[in-house]
Design an enzyme around this catalytic site. Structure first.
Site, PDB file in Angstrom:
ATOM      1  N   LYS A  22       0.937  -1.337   0.151  1.00 27.10           N
ATOM      2  CA  LYS A  22      -0.066   0.121   0.077  1.00 27.10           C
ATOM      3  C   LYS A  22       0.809   1.336  -0.023  1.00 27.10           C
ATOM      4  O   LYS A  22       0.795   2.318  -0.804  1.00 27.10           O
ATOM      5  CB  LYS A  22      -0.939  -0.258   1.153  1.00 27.10           C
ATOM      6  CG  LYS A  22      -1.586   1.189   1.496  1.00 27.10           C
ATOM      7  CD  LYS A  22      -2.534   1.302   2.669  1.00 27.10           C
ATOM      8  CE  LYS A  22      -1.929   1.724   4.135  1.00 27.10           C
ATOM      9  NZ  LYS A  22      -1.386   3.074   4.130  1.00 27.10           N
ATOM     10  N   ASN A  23       1.938   1.365   1.177  1.00 26.85           N
ATOM     11  CA  ASN A  23       2.801   2.495   0.985  1.00 26.85           C
ATOM     12  C   ASN A  23       3.462   2.855  -0.170  1.00 26.85           C
ATOM     13  O   ASN A  23       4.173   3.815  -0.115  1.00 26.85           O
ATOM     14  CB  ASN A  23       3.243   2.547   2.288  1.00 26.85           C
ATOM     15  CG  ASN A  23       2.415   2.824   3.224  1.00 26.85           C
ATOM     16  OD1 ASN A  23       1.094   2.876   3.310  1.00 26.85           O
ATOM     17  ND2 ASN A  23       2.692   2.559   4.764  1.00 26.85           N
ATOM     18  N   CYS A 116      -6.105  12.682  12.063  1.00 31.62           N
ATOM     19  CA  CYS A 116      -6.939  11.334  11.627  1.00 31.62           C
ATOM     20  C   CYS A 116      -6.780  10.381  13.093  1.00 31.62           C
ATOM     21  O   CYS A 116      -6.398  10.947  13.925  1.00 31.62           O
ATOM     22  CB  CYS A 116      -6.102  10.730  10.651  1.00 31.62           C
ATOM     23  SG  CYS A 116      -4.425   9.851  11.168  1.00 31.62           S
ATOM     24  N   ARG A 121      -1.791  15.116  12.432  1.00 38.50           N
ATOM     25  CA  ARG A 121      -0.687  14.735  11.545  1.00 38.50           C
ATOM     26  C   ARG A 121      -0.160  15.996  10.594  1.00 38.50           C
ATOM     27  O   ARG A 121      -0.829  16.111   9.703  1.00 38.50           O
ATOM     28  CB  ARG A 121      -1.076  13.350  10.702  1.00 38.50           C
ATOM     29  CG  ARG A 121      -0.988  12.191  11.470  1.00 38.50           C
ATOM     30  CD  ARG A 121      -1.428  11.169  10.664  1.00 38.50           C
ATOM     31  NE  ARG A 121      -0.518  10.490   9.989  1.00 38.50           N
ATOM     32  CZ  ARG A 121      -0.682   9.254   9.434  1.00 38.50           C
ATOM     33  NH1 ARG A 121      -1.855   8.514   9.515  1.00 38.50           N
ATOM     34  NH2 ARG A 121       0.201   8.673   8.801  1.00 38.50           N
ATOM     35  N   ASP A 305       3.911   0.644  12.076  1.00 42.34           N
ATOM     36  CA  ASP A 305       2.911   0.141  11.370  1.00 42.34           C
ATOM     37  C   ASP A 305       2.875  -1.392  11.959  1.00 42.34           C
ATOM     38  O   ASP A 305       1.698  -2.150  11.581  1.00 42.34           O
ATOM     39  CB  ASP A 305       2.858   0.158   9.762  1.00 42.34           C
ATOM     40  CG  ASP A 305       2.375   1.445   9.385  1.00 42.34           C
ATOM     41  OD1 ASP A 305       2.133   2.234  10.230  1.00 42.34           O
ATOM     42  OD2 ASP A 305       2.842   1.622   8.034  1.00 42.34           O
ATOM     43  N   ARG A 397      -8.696  -0.636   3.914  1.00 45.38           N
ATOM     44  CA  ARG A 397      -7.711   0.283   3.442  1.00 45.38           C
ATOM     45  C   ARG A 397      -6.669  -0.327   3.212  1.00 45.38           C
ATOM     46  O   ARG A 397      -5.954   0.296   2.223  1.00 45.38           O
ATOM     47  CB  ARG A 397      -7.647   1.411   4.492  1.00 45.38           C
ATOM     48  CG  ARG A 397      -8.690   2.310   4.829  1.00 45.38           C
ATOM     49  CD  ARG A 397      -8.291   3.791   5.735  1.00 45.38           C
ATOM     50  NE  ARG A 397      -7.024   3.904   5.469  1.00 45.38           N
ATOM     51  CZ  ARG A 397      -5.999   4.407   6.267  1.00 45.38           C
ATOM     52  NH1 ARG A 397      -6.213   4.088   7.705  1.00 45.38           N
ATOM     53  NH2 ARG A 397      -4.678   4.618   5.850  1.00 45.38           N
TER      54      ARG A 397
HETATM   55  C1  UD1 Z   1       3.683   6.875   6.251  1.00 50.79           C
HETATM   56  C2  UD1 Z   1       2.936   5.676   6.141  1.00 50.79           C
HETATM   57  C3  UD1 Z   1       2.516   5.412   7.598  1.00 50.79           C
HETATM   58  C4  UD1 Z   1       3.580   5.062   8.673  1.00 50.79           C
HETATM   59  C5  UD1 Z   1       4.553   6.218   8.911  1.00 50.79           C
HETATM   60  C6  UD1 Z   1       5.483   6.064   9.654  1.00 50.79           C
HETATM   61  C7  UD1 Z   1       2.143   6.055   3.794  1.00 50.79           C
HETATM   62  C8  UD1 Z   1       0.926   6.298   3.113  1.00 50.79           C
HETATM   63  N1  UD1 Z   1       1.828   6.008   5.293  1.00 50.79           N
HETATM   64  O1  UD1 Z   1       2.676   7.949   7.096  1.00 50.79           O
HETATM   65  O2  UD1 Z   1       1.895   3.780   7.183  1.00 50.79           O
HETATM   66  O3  UD1 Z   1       2.856   4.776   9.710  1.00 50.79           O
HETATM   67  O4  UD1 Z   1       4.823   6.568   7.322  1.00 50.79           O
HETATM   68  O5  UD1 Z   1       6.367   5.177   9.161  1.00 50.79           O
HETATM   69  O6  UD1 Z   1       3.428   5.716   3.658  1.00 50.79           O
HETATM   70  N2  UD1 Z   1       5.337  14.812  11.236  1.00 50.79           N
HETATM   71  C9  UD1 Z   1       5.433  16.117  11.200  1.00 50.79           C
HETATM   72  N3  UD1 Z   1       5.413  17.164  10.390  1.00 50.79           N
HETATM   73  C10 UD1 Z   1       5.426  16.844   8.949  1.00 50.79           C
HETATM   74  C11 UD1 Z   1       5.196  15.432   8.606  1.00 50.79           C
HETATM   75  C12 UD1 Z   1       5.324  14.430   9.652  1.00 50.79           C
HETATM   76  O7  UD1 Z   1       5.573  16.648  12.539  1.00 50.79           O
HETATM   77  O8  UD1 Z   1       5.266  17.673   8.231  1.00 50.79           O
HETATM   78  C13 UD1 Z   1       5.588  13.825  12.107  1.00 50.79           C
HETATM   79  C14 UD1 Z   1       4.274  12.788  12.226  1.00 50.79           C
HETATM   80  O9  UD1 Z   1       3.189  13.591  12.937  1.00 50.79           O
HETATM   81  C15 UD1 Z   1       4.832  11.719  12.847  1.00 50.79           C
HETATM   82  C16 UD1 Z   1       6.074  11.467  12.264  1.00 50.79           C
HETATM   83  O10 UD1 Z   1       6.533  12.938  11.597  1.00 50.79           O
HETATM   84  O11 UD1 Z   1       4.790  11.877  14.401  1.00 50.79           O
HETATM   85  C17 UD1 Z   1       6.295  10.510  11.067  1.00 50.79           C
HETATM   86  O12 UD1 Z   1       5.383  10.918  10.071  1.00 50.79           O
HETATM   87  P1  UD1 Z   1       5.546  10.568   8.554  1.00 50.79           P
HETATM   88  O13 UD1 Z   1       6.674   9.587   8.673  1.00 50.79           O
HETATM   89  O14 UD1 Z   1       5.434  11.441   7.712  1.00 50.79           O
HETATM   90  O15 UD1 Z   1       4.298   9.670   8.246  1.00 50.79           O
HETATM   91  P2  UD1 Z   1       3.527   9.612   6.963  1.00 50.79           P
HETATM   92  O16 UD1 Z   1       4.165   9.933   5.816  1.00 50.79           O
HETATM   93  O17 UD1 Z   1       2.120  10.457   7.320  1.00 50.79           O
END
Ligand code: UD1
Length: 432
Positions: A22-23, A116, A121, A305, A397
């Protein structure tokens, strides 16, 4: 609404092929927007998040056709430049479409993705990186509007190796006539898959799997044919399904190096794991040993995850395990539900202490997020008696017809569509 009805305590045994990740699928399908023409995506999982993304791509003007697990995405006439709120809201990771829209059209608008089920996030890393890359971003009535004004070589230092921010930057950078360097980039296998896709399209991307990514963009990216990597989280879920039911499983087409964090824990706790040329074999121990202290970390650390599904495993171990969630604030929603099934888990802030019990017992529980929902299905498979997992679409999902694949392994599980009766009162849900 789906209710997974499970008659548990049956050994899962057999052989499965891993589904596409998925990711990896989400950024790869998004990357097709950087081209004009027909892209062929193989091994694409038929899951709800992919369907939502396809709705968005179609809204933007792409033509999408499924041929079994091959997806044809024709982007030739995709000229839409904004994504309405109702579609954005269906999938939080749709924020990476911002990078692709800006890359394709030099401007774009998305509605602000809200919080979410895993807690707030934020997307501050995405926004700040785009601004450094020359995008002027304005917030108007809850929408983010971006215009690329001055593309130039950029060096971005990410505060945290965010997966989504790394992907978003890669998508925009691949389409710009300049070089972008990301320090402290995410190193997940899905980043490597996106790099492979962007390179086939004609961009020069190197460094995926390391903390430094260099993206040399191209003004003219071409459509490609690409095969999505196997889903490591889904693979780990089925392995745990066998591990918690005293079963054995041969899992085909997984990339073993993507699953190191999981297989290390499984073998340390007593599972027999064998690496096969194109997959993995697992044989469950009589009862797992505890996991010690497990801390979720960015790749190559233990993935957030997999935290929930490993909690079900730890709940049945002979002894005490500790899980510390460092990535997301609100990722223990499965804990009260696992307790209803008889698990002994105490949470203190971001730490959960799991004291293994010999048996779980069937009850009615509710899935509050995707991976938590998978953990509840696993617990139901291990539990004595009948478990009902009520799910408002979270599990689908990320898991393609789990009831079908689990039945192939000998599970007794049905997915009943429609609205179930209201959840029984708390005291009746226990052992219910
Ligand atoms: C992706 C994965 C999700 C996985 C996560 C961490 C997809 C579709 N989803 O989510 O399944 O659990 O990586 O491995 O690939 N953060 C900030 N600011 C930002 C972006 C992130 O503070 O602009 C923080 C988030 O709140 C969180 C951490 O960074 O605490 C990690 O987030 P991130 O790696 O960005 O996760 P996703 O890309 O949303």
């Amino acid at each position: 609404m789906v209710t997974y009805k499970i008659s548990g305590a049956r050994r899962l045994c057999g052989e499965l092929d891993a589904q596409g990740a998925k990711n990896a699928a989400l950024p790869i399908l998004t990357a097709t927007l950087l081209t004009r023409g027909l892209n062929i995506i193989e091994n694409c999982p038929r899951i709800l998040d992919v369907e939502v993304l396809l709705d968005i791509l179609q809204h933007l003007g792409c033509k999408v056709t499924w041929e079994e697990d091959r997806l044809l995405v024709d982007t030739a006439s995709a000229d839409g430049d904004s994504i309405p709120e109702y579609l954005m809201r269906k999938m939080r990771s749709s924020v990476i479409l911002f990078g692709a829209l800006l890359g394709r059209l030099r401007s774009g608008e998305i509605s602000s993705p809200g919080g979410c089920e895993l807690g707030p996030r934020p997307i501050n890393f995405h926004i700040s990186a785009f601004e450094q890359m020359g995008v002027v971003i304005e917030e108007r009535h809850g929408c983010l509007h971006g215009v690329l004004e001055h593309p130039h070589d950029t060096t971005i230092n990410l505060e945290f190796p965010s997966v989504g921010a790394t992907e978003n930057i890669m998508l925009l950078a691949a389409a710009l006539p300049c070089t972008t360097t990301i320090y402290n980039a995410a190193r997940e296998p899905e980043i490597e898959d996106l790099q492979a896709m962007l390179c086939s399209m004609g961009a020069g991307v190197r460094g995926a799997g390391t903390p430094v990514l260099v993206i040399r963009g191209s003004g003219k990216l071409r459509p490609v044919s690409h095969t999505i990597i196997p889903d490591r989280v889904v693979a780990a879920t089925y392995l745990i399904g066998a591990a918690v039911t005293g079963g054995e499983l041969k899992l085909n087409h997984v990339q073993e190096r993507h699953l190191n964090a999981a297989t290390t824990l499984l073998s340390q706790s007593g599972c027999q794991i064998e690496r096969l040329p194109d997959g993995l074999y697992l044989k469950a121990p009589e009862r797992p040993r505890p996991l010690g202290v497990v801390r979720t970390m960015p790749h190559p650390g233990f993935p957030t995850d997999m935290q929930a599904i490993f909690m079900t495993y730890a709940a049945l171990a002979q002894g005490c395990s500790v899980m510390i969630e460092t990535i997301f604030e609100s990722r223990f929603k499965h804990v009260p539900e696992l307790r209803r099934l008889g698990a002994n888990i105490v949470v203190d802030g971001r730490m959960a202490v799991i004291t293994g019990v010999p048996w779980l017992y069937g009850a009615t529980v509710r899935a509050d997020d995707l991976r938590g929902g998978a953990a509840l299905i696993l617990a139901g498979l291990a539990a004595q008696g009948e478990t009902r997992v009520l799910d408002n679409g979270h599990i689908a999902r990320g898991y393609q017809t789990p009831e079908h694949f689990l039945r192939l392994l000998g599970a007794k599980i049905e997915a009943l569509e429609g609205h179930p009766p209201a959840l029984p009162p708390e005291e009746e849900r226990d052992r219910g």
